[in-house]
Design a protein around this motif. Structure first.
Motif, short mmCIF file in Angstrom:
data_model
loop_
_atom_site.label_atom_id
_atom_site.label_comp_id
_atom_site.label_asym_id
_atom_site.label_seq_id
_atom_site.Cartn_x
_atom_site.Cartn_y
_atom_site.Cartn_z
N UNK A 267 0.83 -1.21 0.00
CA UNK A 267 0.00 0.00 0.00
C UNK A 267 0.86 1.26 0.00
N UNK A 268 1.91 1.26 0.83
CA UNK A 268 2.77 2.44 0.94
C UNK A 268 3.49 2.72 -0.37
N UNK A 269 4.04 1.67 -0.98
CA UNK A 269 4.81 1.86 -2.21
C UNK A 269 3.89 2.23 -3.37
N UNK A 270 2.69 1.64 -3.40
CA UNK A 270 1.73 2.00 -4.44
C UNK A 270 1.31 3.46 -4.32
N UNK A 271 1.16 3.93 -3.07
CA UNK A 271 0.78 5.33 -2.86
C UNK A 271 1.85 6.28 -3.37
N UNK A 272 3.09 5.80 -3.41
CA UNK A 272 4.20 6.61 -3.94
C UNK A 272 4.29 6.51 -5.45
N UNK A 273 3.39 5.72 -6.06
CA UNK A 273 3.35 5.65 -7.52
C UNK A 273 4.01 4.45 -8.14
N UNK A 274 4.41 3.46 -7.33
CA UNK A 274 5.08 2.28 -7.86
C UNK A 274 4.31 1.04 -7.45
N UNK A 275 4.12 0.12 -8.40
CA UNK A 275 3.32 -1.07 -8.13
C UNK A 275 4.16 -2.33 -8.32
N UNK A 276 3.87 -3.33 -7.51
CA UNK A 276 4.57 -4.60 -7.60
C UNK A 276 4.51 -5.13 -9.03
N UNK A 277 5.67 -5.47 -9.57
CA UNK A 277 5.75 -5.87 -10.97
C UNK A 277 5.94 -7.38 -11.15
N UNK A 278 6.79 -7.97 -10.30
CA UNK A 278 7.14 -9.37 -10.48
C UNK A 278 7.42 -10.03 -9.14
N UNK A 279 7.05 -11.29 -9.02
CA UNK A 279 7.51 -12.14 -7.92
C UNK A 279 8.27 -13.30 -8.54
N UNK A 280 9.48 -13.53 -8.04
CA UNK A 280 10.30 -14.61 -8.55
C UNK A 280 10.65 -15.54 -7.40
N UNK A 281 10.57 -16.83 -7.69
CA UNK A 281 10.79 -17.86 -6.65
C UNK A 281 12.06 -18.63 -6.96
N UNK A 282 12.95 -18.70 -5.99
CA UNK A 282 14.18 -19.45 -6.13
C UNK A 282 13.92 -20.91 -5.84
N UNK A 283 14.56 -21.78 -6.60
CA UNK A 283 14.42 -23.22 -6.40
C UNK A 283 15.66 -23.71 -5.65
#
Length: 283
Positions: A267-283
Motif C-alpha cells: 500500500x505504501x509503495x503504491x501510494x508513492x506511484x510504484x506497483x509490484x511488478x514481479x515475484x520470482x521464486x528461487x528453487x
C-alpha cells in the motif's frame, strides 16, 4: 560492430577510447587491453560512475575481492571490472593491491577486527565486513593468521562453505543503514542485500534489481501465495519475503534494512506511484 553505448554499460568494459580485449570485434574502440588483476586492499572500496569522489556510487568491492584494472589515469583513479559480478566503474587506485595469495576464507560475521597479533587487547589495524575474503596461512589459539593481520577464527568460514538459508543471512543485516550503491554491513541498498545474502549460500546474483529480476528464479503469479524466500520486484526495488505476510528489505523509507508487513508495504509503495511488478521464486 556495436558502439559501447549499445550494450549495458554497467557490465561492459568499453569506453569510446578503450575496451577490454575480449570485446574486439564486438565494439568499436581505438584500443583494446587485457588488463591486470589486482585485489582490493581496503575494507570497502567504492566503485563510482566517474573518476571523482563526488561521482555517484554504483556499487562497492570488499577486502580480498578481485578486480581487473583496465586503465589508470595517473590522478588516483583506476577503471576496473569486478570479477564477481562484472560491474564496471572507477575505483581509487590506492584501494588496490597486488593479487597475492588466493583467499581461503571469508568473513561470516557482520564485522570483525584485524589485529596486528594474536591478542584481542592489541589496537586493531582495521575492521573487515561480512563477505570479505582473506588468505589464512596459519591458525592457532582461536586466531587465523593472514599476511595482513590476525582475525578471530570464529568470525571466518571456509570460502567453499555455504550458508543454508539466504533469508536468515539477510536478517542478520536488520538495522544496517540504507546506502545507495552500498554492498557491505556498514550500509547497503536493496539489491546489495539480496546479492550479499545469496552469495553466502553459493548463489551468484547480478548487482542491480532489474538484472536480478531477469536472472533469478522463476516468475510466479502476483495473485498467488507469497512464500519465504520469494523475491518481490518493483521498478527500481527488490524485497525478500521473510514469510507470507512480511517483507525484509533495505529501503529508503526506513533508511535501514527493516522488516515490514507485506500488505502495508504494498500500500505504501503504491501510494508513492510504484506497483509490484514481479515475484520470482528461487528453487
Amino acid at each position: 560492430m556495436s558502439s559501447p553505448s549499445a550494450l549495458d554499460p554497467r557490465v561492459t568494459p568499453a569506453r569510446p577510447d578503450l575496451a577490454a580485449a575480449e570485446l574486439q570485434g564486438v565494439v568499436d574502440a581505438p584500443r583494446f587491453v587485457t588488463g591486470e588483476m589486482r585485489r582490493v586492499a581496503v575494507p570497502v572500496a567504492p566503485l563510482r560512475r566517474r573518476p571523482g569522489g563526488d561521482a555517484p556510487l554504483d556499487t562497492e568491492a570488499l577486502f580480498g575481492e578481485t578486480v581487473r584494472v583496465l586503465d589508470e589515469d595517473g590522478e588516483g583513479w583506476a577503471w576496473v571490472q569486478l570479477e564477481a559480478d562484472r560491474y564496471v566503474g572507477y575505483m581509487p587506485s590506492e584501494a588496490l593491491g597486488p593479487i597475492g595469495a588466493a583467499p581461503t576464507h571469508r568473513v561470516a560475521a557482520l564485522r570483525t577486527f584485524l589485529f596486528p597479533g594474536p591478542d584481542i587487547k592489541l589496537p586493531p589495524r582495521d575492521a573487515l565486513v561480512f563477505g570479505s575474503r582473506v588468505a589464512v596461512r596459519d591458525a592457532s589459539g582461536g586466531f587465523a593468521v593472514t599476511a595482513d593481520g590476525v582475525l578471530p577464527a570464529v568470525h571466518l568460514m571456509p570460502l567453499d562453505a555455504r550458508e543454508a538459508d539466504f533469508v536468515a543471512v539477510a536478517a542478520r543485516f536488520l538495522g544496517v543503514p540504507y546506502l545507495w550503491g552500498g554492498r557491505s554491513s556498514l550500509g547497503l541498498d536493496c539489491s546489495g542485500l539480496v546479492q550479499t545474502a545469496l552469495a553466502a549460500t553459493g548463489i551468484d546474483a547480478p548487482r542491480d534489481s532489474d538484472m536480478q529480476e531477469k536472472a533469478l528464479g522463476t516468475q510466479v503469479s502476483l495473485d498467488g501465495d507469497v512464500r519465504r524466500g520469494d523475491l518481490l520486484f518493483w521498478p527500481g526495488h527488490v524485497a525478500i519475503a521473510a514469510d507470507a505476510q512480511t517483507l525484509l528489505h533495505a529501503n529508503a523509507f526506513h533508511m535501514a534494512v527493516a522488516l515490514e508487513p507485506l500488505a502495508g508495504a504494498l500500500e505504501r509503495i503504491a501510494a508513492a506511484g510504484s506497483h509490484l511488478r514481479t515475484i520470482r521464486r528461487l528453487v
